[in-house]
Design a protein around this motif. Structure first.
Motif, PDB file in Angstrom:
ATOM      1  N   TYR A 157      -3.647  -7.082   5.477  1.00  0.00           N
ATOM      2  CA  TYR A 157      -3.960  -7.824   4.254  1.00  0.00           C
ATOM      3  C   TYR A 157      -4.410  -6.868   3.152  1.00  0.00           C
ATOM      4  O   TYR A 157      -5.273  -6.014   3.393  1.00  0.00           O
ATOM      5  N   GLY A 158      -3.845  -7.002   1.980  1.00  0.00           N
ATOM      6  CA  GLY A 158      -4.307  -6.208   0.832  1.00  0.00           C
ATOM      7  C   GLY A 158      -3.711  -4.817   0.776  1.00  0.00           C
ATOM      8  O   GLY A 158      -4.066  -4.026  -0.091  1.00  0.00           O
ATOM      9  N   SER A 159      -2.808  -4.479   1.717  1.00  0.00           N
ATOM     10  CA  SER A 159      -2.240  -3.126   1.710  1.00  0.00           C
ATOM     11  C   SER A 159      -1.036  -3.057   0.770  1.00  0.00           C
ATOM     12  O   SER A 159      -0.455  -4.085   0.405  1.00  0.00           O
ATOM     13  N   THR A 196       4.517  -2.861   9.351  1.00  0.00           N
ATOM     14  CA  THR A 196       4.849  -1.893   8.298  1.00  0.00           C
ATOM     15  C   THR A 196       3.576  -1.483   7.566  1.00  0.00           C
ATOM     16  O   THR A 196       2.753  -2.311   7.191  1.00  0.00           O
ATOM     17  N   SER A 197       3.420  -0.139   7.469  1.00  0.00           N
ATOM     18  CA  SER A 197       2.268   0.463   6.792  1.00  0.00           C
ATOM     19  C   SER A 197       2.590   1.938   6.583  1.00  0.00           C
ATOM     20  O   SER A 197       3.751   2.348   6.720  1.00  0.00           O
ATOM     21  N   ASP A 198       1.542   2.736   6.321  1.00  0.00           N
ATOM     22  CA  ASP A 198       1.774   4.163   6.072  1.00  0.00           C
ATOM     23  C   ASP A 198       2.195   4.896   7.352  1.00  0.00           C
ATOM     24  O   ASP A 198       1.634   4.651   8.423  1.00  0.00           O
ATOM     25  N   ARG A 221       6.145   6.415  -1.725  1.00  0.00           N
ATOM     26  CA  ARG A 221       5.296   7.614  -1.736  1.00  0.00           C
ATOM     27  C   ARG A 221       3.888   7.110  -2.001  1.00  0.00           C
ATOM     28  O   ARG A 221       3.628   6.527  -3.072  1.00  0.00           O
ATOM     29  N   GLU A 222       3.009   7.258  -1.040  1.00  0.00           N
ATOM     30  CA  GLU A 222       1.643   6.730  -1.146  1.00  0.00           C
ATOM     31  C   GLU A 222       0.690   7.896  -1.416  1.00  0.00           C
ATOM     32  O   GLU A 222       0.475   8.737  -0.544  1.00  0.00           O
ATOM     33  N   LEU A 223       0.165   7.940  -2.627  1.00  0.00           N
ATOM     34  CA  LEU A 223      -0.791   9.003  -2.965  1.00  0.00           C
ATOM     35  C   LEU A 223      -2.200   8.511  -2.683  1.00  0.00           C
ATOM     36  O   LEU A 223      -2.681   7.589  -3.345  1.00  0.00           O
ATOM     37  N   TYR A 224      -2.854   9.115  -1.697  1.00  0.00           N
ATOM     38  CA  TYR A 224      -4.226   8.702  -1.355  1.00  0.00           C
ATOM     39  C   TYR A 224      -5.218   9.348  -2.327  1.00  0.00           C
ATOM     40  O   TYR A 224      -5.130  10.552  -2.608  1.00  0.00           O
ATOM     41  N   ALA A 225      -6.182   8.533  -2.766  1.00  0.00           N
ATOM     42  CA  ALA A 225      -7.234   9.078  -3.631  1.00  0.00           C
ATOM     43  C   ALA A 225      -8.547   8.378  -3.317  1.00  0.00           C
ATOM     44  O   ALA A 225      -8.576   7.347  -2.630  1.00  0.00           O
TER      45      ALA A 225
HETATM   46  N1  GLU Z   1      -2.347   3.285   1.927  1.00  0.00           N
HETATM   47  C1  GLU Z   1      -2.121   1.889   1.978  1.00  0.00           C
HETATM   48  C2  GLU Z   1      -2.907   1.174   0.932  1.00  0.00           C
HETATM   49  O1  GLU Z   1      -3.660   1.761   0.234  1.00  0.00           O
HETATM   50  C3  GLU Z   1      -2.426   1.230   3.287  1.00  0.00           C
HETATM   51  C4  GLU Z   1      -3.315   1.924   4.145  1.00  0.00           C
HETATM   52  C5  GLU Z   1      -4.527   1.221   4.603  1.00  0.00           C
HETATM   53  O2  GLU Z   1      -4.493   0.584   5.615  1.00  0.00           O
HETATM   54  O3  GLU Z   1      -5.541   1.442   3.994  1.00  0.00           O
HETATM   55  O4  GLU Z   1      -2.760  -0.008   0.793  1.00  0.00           O
END
Ligand code: GLU
Length: 264
Positions: A157-159, A196-198, A221-225
């Motif tokens: 949820y919320g991803s 499905t996720s990262d 492309r998922e940029l983590y911050a």
């Molecule tokens: N990186 C993804 C997001 O920000 C999913 C990862 C997570 O489970 O936090 O929604």
């Protein structure tokens, strides 16, 4: 008559003095800088995952992982002690809320920068890049997202994956979960045909359990911050966090941490 005149003059002067004073007061009023608050409190409060290997999880009751080590680097800089941190568990569905109600100073939780989230919170510079992937049973003949048409697919949820899959394959039957543990249990029980996720998060399951596999394609492309509140009092913290990310790149810490957590 003269008396009345002076009473009126004095009243006007008093009103003006109060008005000017009030204005000055407002102008001088500054919200307490969050860095100052953290220093006088003596510890950072960081929102982290507790179910997301290898980024944020629990080992013998202790928070560990790549994101946890980043929090420690920042605590070492601000408080001269990497262990001065109170960790608060967050999920993709509550992390923005917990940040904005001031339950945490910052969120370090595999969180991707998106324009929608940017309207609600500030993001640091990115510190990691992932991509959306699909985890299925090893016996499954699903080869890509296109094969998920009308099937039950698990998301957090919320991803970002929840939103992306709705756009890519609107006919998918999406089942939301609060934790990866719940989604994984549902996959194992056959309630859903895929998660499905990262990729970096799902890879852990494929590596530790031969009955599931990660499909090769990446869809984003998922940029983590690091998430920080948007308000004035957090501006200083945002600068310090960005400086720490730059330092982690320059002093080799980020590369070392990726190696430590097998992320490259
Ligand atoms: N990186 C993804 C997001 O920000 C999913 C990862 C997570 O489970 O936090 O929604």
């Amino acid at each position: 008559m003269k008396e009345k005149f002076w009473i009126i003059v004095i009243s006007i002067v008093l009103v003006i003095v109060y008005a000017v004073d009030y204005k000055l007061d407002k102008a001088n009023y500054k919200e307490e800088d969050l860095i100052k608050t953290i220093k006088s409190r003596g510890y950072l409060i960081v929102g982290v995952k507790t179910d997301t290997r290898p980024f944020g999880y629990l080992e013998n009751g202790k928070n560990v992982g790549f994101d946890i080590d980043i929090a420690k680097y920042i605590a070492k800089d601000i408080l001269h002690n990497p262990n001065k941190i109170k960790f608060v568990q967050v999920t993709p569905s509550n992390r923005l809320y917990l940040l904005n109600v001031q339950d945490v100073d910052m969120v370090i939780a595999t969180m991707t920068i998106t324009p929608e989230r940017r309207n609600i919170i500030s993001f640091s510079k990115p510190y990691f890049v992932a991509g959306q992937a699909v985890l299925v049973s090893s016996r499954s003949n699903i080869k890509s997202l296109a094969d998920l048409d009308n099937k039950n697919v698990g998301v957090l949820y919320g991803s970002t994956a929840e939103k992306n899959i709705r756009l890519i394959i609107p006919s998918v039957n999406i089942i939301g979960y609060k934790t990866y543990h719940d989604a994984y249990s549902a996959l194992k029980a056959g309630k859903i045909v895929a998660i499905t996720s990262d990729d970096t998060i799902l890879r852990h399951y494929a590596l530790s359990d031969s009955s599931v596999k990660l499909l090769p394609k990446r869809y984003t492309r998922e940029l983590y911050a690091i998430g920080i509140r948007k308000n004035q009092e957090s501006k200083g913290l945002l600068k310090v966090v960005n400086m720490n990310i730059t330092n982690m790149v320059n002093d080799g810490t980020l590369t070392k941490l990726k190696r430590k957590w097998k992320l490259n």
